[in-house]
Design an enzyme around this catalytic site. Structure first.
Site, short mmCIF file in Angstrom:
data_model
loop_
_atom_site.label_atom_id
_atom_site.label_comp_id
_atom_site.label_asym_id
_atom_site.label_seq_id
_atom_site.Cartn_x
_atom_site.Cartn_y
_atom_site.Cartn_z
N SER A 1 0.80 -1.23 0.00
CA SER A 1 0.00 0.00 0.00
C SER A 1 0.83 1.28 0.00
CB SER A 1 -0.94 0.02 1.21
OG SER A 1 -0.21 0.15 2.41
N LYS B 1 0.99 4.83 6.88
CA LYS B 1 0.41 5.65 5.82
C LYS B 1 1.10 7.01 5.82
CE LYS B 1 -2.79 2.53 4.93
NZ LYS B 1 -2.71 1.69 3.71
#
Length: 276
Positions: A87, A158
């Site tokens: 990701s 993230k």
């Protein structure tokens, strides 16, 4: 018996210098045999066993102390974190071990736009009551603290796109995300990815973060939790630390430099000073 008698007699008639020389010669030969392992001093085997036990205990104690020091350092200062998914590609790849700086944020320093953060997603990305078997949890946390296991299912990595007070919108006429009305050129995105295929227009609450993966087409991030309690926003106090380095594999050793993508973003309305 005659030979022994004759030998005894010769010893008796030997001069004092000759006898001393013979004694020194015998002692020297004995010492050489002992050093080579060809001889054994009285009680040598017992002393060797005792020395071996002491060495093992010393090694075990040294290993235990080193492990405790590493775990404490990992818990309070810098923690290895294994990347389990794609990701965050291309910035972070599957199997990378990043080093998370736990001292990066405090009362005078908060997460900034562009920072790559590791956070506990309970209450924002996963159910707050999600639990794990206590025994397996302790083992996994110990291995994860050494970078030898994947992190808990509740830990995520993230990039911060919006901080408290920011208005984050997708997207402008050129397909770019806007923060406080300024378009952001995200050079770190995965090649071929659009900034977002999902339209949104949100204002980040105080002490919260809007986070997104660099591989936008393969990242479940704040966009996917808009309808959940908390609206996909991560509480600042759930941030574990900032990813500052890639420590493994050796061919990818590097520091994670700050991005300049947000340098032109103005502060949110009513706020003096910027966020990053």
């Amino acid at each position: 018996m005659d030979t022994e008698a004759q030998h005894t007699e010769r010893d008796r008639t030997s001069g004092p210098d000759e006898g001393a020389a013979q004694e020194r010669s015998r002692s020297a030969r004995f010492s050489r045999l002992v050093r080579r392992g060809g001889g054994r001093s009285p009680g040598g085997t017992a002393w060797q066993r005792i020395g071996s036990r002491v060495s093992l205990r010393t090694a075990a104690l040294t290993g235990a102390v080193c492990t405790v020091v590493v775990l404490l350092f990992s818990h309070f200062v810098v923690q290895p974190f294994q990347i389990p998914s794609s990701s965050m590609e291309p910035t972070l790849q599957v199997g990378d071990r990043i080093l998370v700086n736990k001292l990066a944020y405090g009362t005078d320093s908060r997460p900034a736009r562009g920072d790559i953060v590791v956070f506990d997603g309970r209450g924002s990305f996963v159910q707050a009551e999600l639990t794990e078997n206590p025994v397996s949890s302790v083992v996994r946390e110990g291995l994860a603290a050494l970078g030898l296991a994947e992190p808990a299912d509740t830990d995520f990595v993230k990039r911060v796109v919006g901080t408290g007070g920011d208005r984050v919108v997708c997207c402008d006429d050129e397909g770019r995300i806007e923060v406080n009305g300024a378009p952001v050129d995200e050079e770190y995105l995965h090649p071929g990815d659009a900034p977002s295929e999902v339209a949104f227009d949100i204002v980040v609450p105080a002490e919260r973060l809007w986070v997104m993966g660099d591989h936008r087409s393969n990242s479940r991030d704040s966009r996917d939790h808009l309808g959940d309690p908390g609206g996909g926003m991560v509480p600042v106090d759930r941030v574990i630390g900032r990813a500052d380095w890639i420590g493994w594999p050796a061919g990818r050793w590097t520091s994670l430099e700050p991005t300049g993508a947000f340098r032109h973003v103005p502060p949110p309305s009513g706020v003096v000073g910027g966020h990053g």
